[in-house]
Design an enzyme around this catalytic site. Structure first.
Site, PDB file in Angstrom:
ATOM      1  CG  ASP A  46      49.893 -17.262  75.289  1.00 39.79           C
ATOM      2  OD1 ASP A  46      50.922 -16.616  74.984  1.00 39.79           O
ATOM      3  OD2 ASP A  46      48.961 -16.774  75.960  1.00 39.79           O
ATOM      4  CG  HIS A  72      44.737 -15.235  74.949  1.00 37.66           C
ATOM      5  ND1 HIS A  72      44.333 -13.953  75.309  1.00 37.66           N
ATOM      6  CD2 HIS A  72      46.104 -15.200  74.954  1.00 37.66           C
ATOM      7  CE1 HIS A  72      45.401 -13.198  75.545  1.00 37.66           C
ATOM      8  NE2 HIS A  72      46.495 -13.925  75.337  1.00 37.66           N
ATOM      9  NE  ARG A  97      46.685  -8.517  77.097  1.00 38.03           N
ATOM     10  CZ  ARG A  97      47.138  -9.757  77.243  1.00 38.03           C
ATOM     11  NH1 ARG A  97      47.180 -10.325  78.447  1.00 38.03           N
ATOM     12  NH2 ARG A  97      47.542 -10.434  76.191  1.00 38.03           N
ATOM     13  CG  HIS A 146      51.673 -13.943  81.786  1.00 36.02           C
ATOM     14  ND1 HIS A 146      50.445 -13.482  81.380  1.00 36.02           N
ATOM     15  CD2 HIS A 146      52.529 -13.738  80.746  1.00 36.02           C
ATOM     16  CE1 HIS A 146      50.554 -12.996  80.151  1.00 36.02           C
ATOM     17  NE2 HIS A 146      51.802 -13.141  79.746  1.00 36.02           N
TER      18      HIS A 146
END
Length: 509
Positions: free
Chosen positions: A258, A172, A141, A184
């Site tokens: 987030d 982020h 990413r 996550h």
């Protein structure tokens, strides 16, 4: 201030996800109860461009107000819509080319496509900088390890996208390309000091602020050398969010959290308190992306905290004004005509992939004539099994047909074996028992760090094959698991355009 006024101000802070592809009475009631200001769309919300447009229109008509429409549209593995858009490769493929103009063109194309779908904010790009350390979630990413390249590519894409009418939300902050754990799933701890962060990881975000980015997303890791209070993750840290981003760097745009439902949050706080703490830190918008009951808990906790003046009303009013300004940047919900993928987008994606595809070791240089003399086995993941959860391109869902399409025009007839994303022990044993019958085994390895069964399959193929070629897909860090005598290549992702380029690299001579 009346209770009704307070409900509206609090609700505006929430951007939420909902189930399904239609606006139901329950969803309308939920939005009205929470006064939620925005929606985030995922794969589960998408059937077609026409359906998505209807869902947005139906919801706004029922609410009789505009909402903020957002989506994770990073490119590569993080794409929610299957039609009406160009599926670009992952950022690491862009970074491999080193060509800033490609990122600028991508941003311009994405703006046109997303505005036709009614999207206000693209929750990207990812501006995290990689290091030599394993990155379990960011990886492909990111644009890469060179912060200058990450900053320039990010800024070019942001500028072009916002010029085209789509706000961006790079992530982020303050940077987590070196996080050792996927947020996550659990709580990453990053030991970097402010000096180290400002030397590398903050640079791309400062460049984004310089070019006028509309919003920024923070991150969930715990940075003990940035804010030493125990469990004071960045999402909860006023030192990091308000004092550093808002005050020291003078950022005047919207700050997103987030998703508050992630594992990193669960490790340190119940979600109702997480909403309060993230707000205290200085966030304007809180993402609560999946569970409607958890969304209610966050709203109720915030409302109570403001009503009791635990949270300051002045900052709530300031956040409301910033969010309203973000919503009102677009006068129309849909612009640019009917949804469609830009014609030049596919050509650009293919060009980037062809330039990015890379051999890590033992390059294979073999003509089609030579390939015809070899017995070939191709082992390929069953992407269709993921199609209900994440966006999988249609032409990849018939895996065997997709693979054979690359060989048919060359007159090659490999055997194709499709295995699970997490191969079963039976599948692994079958592959291991058969690879010795072939001159070459080409294994498309989905992710051997994340999935132990992928590692088991990878090891078995390498040990037993006469010749092993390993094509890395989701995780280029899997290079460290490939044996020295095997060939190894990647295009830094698993979208069709990237796998197409792997086939071309191997079989087009």
């Amino acid at each position: 201030m009346t209770a009704m006024d307070l409900e509206t101000l609090v609700g505006q802070k929430l951007t939420i996800g909902v189930p399904g592809t239609k606006v139901t009475p329950e969803i309308v009631r939920h939005f009205k109860d929470l006064r939620a200001g925005g929606i985030i769309f995922y794969r589960i919300n998408f059937e077609s461009p026409t359906q998505l447009k209807k869902m947005i229109t139906d919801l706004e008509d029922a609410l009789e107000r505009k909402i903020l429409v957002t989506a994770d549209h990073e490119g590569g593995r993080v794409v929610m819509f299957r039609d009406g858009i160009t599926v670009f490769p992952d950022n690491l493929a862009f970074g491999k080319t080193g060509k800033i103009e490609y990122a600028r063109k991508q941003g311009a194309i994405e703006a046109k496509e997303l505005r036709r779908l009614g999207v206000d904010v693209n929750l990207g790009p990812c501006l995290d900088v990689l290091t030599d350390s394993y990155s379990p979630n960011i990886g492909i990413r990111s644009y890469g390890k060179d912060w200058k390249l990450v900053a320039e590519m990010g800024a070019a894409r942001i500028t072009a996208m916002q010029k085209g009418g789509v706000s961006t939300c790079p992530k982020h902050f303050p940077g987590k390309g070196h996080a050792p754990v996927d947020a996550h799933l659990g709580l990453p701890i990053i030991q970097s000091t402010w000096e180290e962060m400002e030397a590398v990881h903050l640079k791309p975000f400062l460049k984004a602020l310089e070019v006028g980015v509309d919003s920024v997303m923070t991150s969930h890791p715990y940075y003990p050398n940035l804010d030493p209070e125990p469990n004071m993750i960045a999402t909860f840290s006023r030192k990091i969010v308000h004092e550093r981003l808002r005050k020291n760097y003078g950022y005047k745009g919207v700050i997103f959290s987030d998703d508050l439902e992630m594992g990193a949050i669960k490790a340190v706080s119940p979600i109702d308190q997480a909403g309060i703490r993230a707000t205290q830190a200085g966030h304007d918008i809180l993402l609560v992306c999946h569970d409607m009951n958890l969304q209610k808990q966050v709203y109720q906790a915030l409302f109570g905290a403001y009503k009791s003046k635990t949270l300051p009303l002045r900052e709530l009013e300031e956040s409301y004004e910033r969010i309203e300004e973000l919503i009102n940047k677009r006068k129309k919900r849909f612009e640019g005509g009917a949804p469609k993928a830009e014609r030049q987008g596919i050509a650009l994606a293919d060009k980037i992939c062809d330039e990015a595809v890379t051999f890590f070791r033992n390059p294979v240089k073999r003509s089609v004539k030579e390939w015809k003399r070899r017995k070939l086995l191709v082992v390929f993941p069953q992407f269709s099994s993921l199609a209900q959860k994440i966006m999988i391109e249609k032409r990849v869902c018939d895996e065997k047909k997709y693979v054979l399409s690359h060989f048919k025009k060359l007159g090659l007839k490999p055997e194709v074996k499709v295995v699970g994303i997490e191969p079963t022990s039976e599948e692994i044993m079958e592959i291991q028992s058969r690879v010795g019958d072939f001159d070459t085994t080409l294994l498309f390895c989905f992710d051997a760090h994340l999935y132990p069964s992928n590692k088991q399959l990878l090891d078995g193929v390498q040990v037993r094959s006469r010749e092993a070629i390993v094509a890395l897909l989701r995780d280029s860090y899997d290079e460290s698991l490939v044996h020295k005598n095997a060939s190894c290549l990647t295009c830094f992702g698993w979208r069709a355009c990237q796998m197409d380029s792997i086939f071309k690299k191997l079989f087009s001579r």
